[in-house]
Write a protein that holds these residues in place. Structure first.
Motif: not given
Length: 630
Positions: A375, A379, A517, A581, A583-585
């Motif tokens: 992260l 990120e 998150y 966010r 596009k975040s995994h």
């Protein structure tokens, strides 16, 4: 898709089933996320925590309807929420996943010629739960007096650890003189303590998940007190530095665990206030210490009494925690309840879900190191905010060196009087905490208007204002502090702006990471804590060279320019955070409907679904949802 997420969806669907009009019981009123008992453990929080939790079970539980209650409590929203929370805490605890323990070896013989016995009845029938929303065992049902006394006791414990981190700064010249080393080597006593802050949560956070909050705090405060005494009585420098590191390692426990205790005790309506007051204690602690340490080292007592004082404070905290601190972590409270029921009923099968856990080293490593690093470096939100907060945190400890340059070197204060100048920063931090508290009603109204779904970017205006204030405070300090003809109150007053900025940035940026998150908030905060603690340890080591080489005004200008360059970070996230966010995994999706409620408005038209808890739905990571659809 992870079993965690499948279980979350099953629990949500089952809750909706019980709330549907087809049920013979009255549907319970919908509760927004400001009422749902979502408990976040703080690993590192700072601080925070373990991951923000999602439920999972080793075997299919058949949904919430299997939980027996005497008053139809499976349909009470608070009871549903607490059962869900307890199971999610259990599922997210380190060691719950035992895939690495699976063996391909054949089963050994049962022994004594006995055949394998038949399977036991349904395991879930023997799992204890809380008896409704008013169960006195649950920490949120404690009396207000007990909650306040516990909060005060833990606030003192946390402030003691923070106080110890900076009181040594007043002693460094005397330590360096006694052992014949440079002032930078003497400053290692501060830096290594902060390194202990960085590494300590890797032990204390998972231990607080496995054994509860009380045991780690009691053990840590005992170790903190012992190493503080050892530092005070040390005969050589290496003993001082080693003991300072381990005192910091143990002192990291209350910083990592106490916020989680507050989450256990207070519901969402009051938790924000409690965490804000806790954060104010954390950040004012390092600023209260310099003047106390300064007066001690200037007196006949000498530098060793700075450590004796810390050890006395530590032993007092240890005694209070040992005799008066009750367990607050719900899964461990249920272990105690199950043990009592086993003794009194002689039914060995009764147990708590937490007792099914066996520690798994691979998972321990993943949750406490691998994932936080992924992260931190993968990120953009975590990376950039961590850089910003690491710079701010580093300056907090750099000021321990910078203030004496101005108030001792320019205005000829003694060490104790120089420490009093930090009260400007303390006042600024208290103002920032008050602003955050005053913003809570507005935040709650926006939360209610958005169906209880928190929008992370709501946290950022105070961060932006704090960044501007912090930058202005640095320039003010530098350009008013290098001249003797400017009254000392002028650079001291600059601390109001820097203190406001420090507290505003830290408090709301950490809240932003939690909101952004959710499930992985603890890992995000752990990565953040790692980076900022390294900066907190490193910045004091070059402060003397920088202020001697550049001068007070130009050193402050350099730092102010860097702070100004970092101000746009929260502005960018305020404008484009939702797109980043998306596009975040790891960041959750915008709140989708779960399971059969996915048709949104059509479900209300048909009248066969109850209201959807958007807050629970928003915990589902994007990648897992997409994989479920696939």
């Amino acid at each position: 898709m992870e079993e965690v997420d499948r279980e979350l969806i099953r629990a949500e669907q089952d809750a909706l089933k019980h709330l549907s009009p087809n049920n013979t019981h009255e549907p319970a009123p919908h509760r927004t996320s400001n009422e749902v008992e979502r408990i976040v453990s703080a690993s590192s929080v700072s601080t925070s925590s373990s991951d923000v939790h999602t439920p999972r079970s080793r075997r299919d539980t058949g949904g919430m309807s299997r939980i027996p209650t005497s008053r139809d409590l499976e349909r009470h929203p608070t009871e549903l929420s607490r059962i869900n929370t307890a199971r999610s805490q259990h599922s997210a605890t380190v060691g719950r996943r035992l895939r690495s323990r699976e063996s391909r070896k054949p089963l050994p013989a049962f022994g004594a010629g006995k055949p394998f016995p038949p399977h036991l009845p349904n395991q879930e029938d023997y799992v204890v739960e809380f008896d409704g929303p008013d169960d006195p065992y649950h920490a949120q049902n404690w009396s207000l007096k007990k909650k306040l006394l516990t909060a005060a006791m833990l606030g003192y414990t946390t402030m003691t650890a923070a106080f110890a981190s900076s009181i040594f700064s007043a002693a460094t010249p005397y330590v360096a003189k006694e052992f014949g080393v440079s002032s930078e080597v003497g400053l290692l006593g501060v830096s290594l303590f902060v390194v202990g802050f960085a590494t300590g949560p890797t032990l204390w956070a998972p231990l607080s998940e496995l054994k509860g909050r009380r045991l780690p705090i009691v053990i840590a405060m005992f170790g903190f007190s012992v190493f503080s005494v050892a530092c005070a009585t040390a005969k050589d420098l290496q003993t001082v530095l080693i003991c300072r590191f381990f005192a910091g390692f143990c002192g990291a426990c209350p910083l990592a665990v106490v916020a989680a205790v507050f989450s256990d005790m207070f519901n969402n309506a009051t938790r924000g206030v409690a965490i804000t007051l806790f954060s104010m204690a954390v950040f004012t602690g390092p600023l209260l210490a310099p003047f106390v340490g300064g007066f001690i080292v200037e007196s006949y007592l000498g530098w060793r009494w700075t450590m004796y004082l810390v050890s006395i404070m530590g032993w007092l905290a240890f005694g209070l925690d040992l005799f008066f601190l009750s367990e607050t972590y719900p899964p461990v409270i249920l272990i105690e309840k199950a043990a009592e029921l086993r003794r009194r009923t002689l039914n060995w099968g009764i147990h708590a879900k937490q007792e099914e856990i066996e520690v798994d080293f691979k998972e321990l490593l993943q949750k406490n190191f691998t994932r936080p690093m992924r992260l931190l470096f993968g990120e953009p939100i975590v990376t950039l905010l961590s850089i910003y907060m690491a710079f701010i945190y580093g300056l907090l400890y750099l000021f321990l060196t910078a203030y004496p340059f101005v108030f001792v070197g320019i205005h000829h204060f003694n060490a104790g009087q120089s420490g009093l100048a930090f009260f400007g920063m303390i006042i600024g931090q208290l103002i920032a905490g008050l602003v955050v508290l005053l913003d809570q009603p507005s935040y709650q109204r926006k939360l209610a208007a958005n169906n209880g779904v928190p929008i992370p970017e709501w946290r950022l205006p105070i961060v932006i204002a704090g960044g501007v204030s912090f930058t202005g405070g640095i320039f003010w300090f530098g350009w008013s502090g290098y001249r003797t003809d400017v009254h000392w109150i002028v650079p001291a007053a600059s601390g109001i702006m820097t203190g406001f900025g420090l507290m505003g940035i830290f408090l709301q940026a950490l809240n932003y990471l939690v909101d952004a998150y959710l499930m992985f908030a603890a890992s995000a905060i752990a990565g953040n804590t790692f980076l900022r603690s390294l900066c907190g340890a490193g910045f004091p080591l070059f402060a003397t060279y920088m202020f001697n080489g550049l001068g007070i005004e130009w050193a402050a200008t350099l730092l102010g320019c860097v702070a100004a360059l970092l101000v746009p970070i929260p502005v960018i996230f305020y404008m484009y955070g939702h797109k980043i966010r998306a596009k975040s995994h790891f960041a959750p999706t915008p709140p989708p409907m779960v399971g059969s409620a996915a048709t949104s408005s059509s479900s209300h038209d048909k009248g066969d679904e109850g209201p959807v808890d958007h807050a629970a739905a928003s915990n589902i990571p994007r990648t897992n949802v997409e994989s479920e659809k696939a």
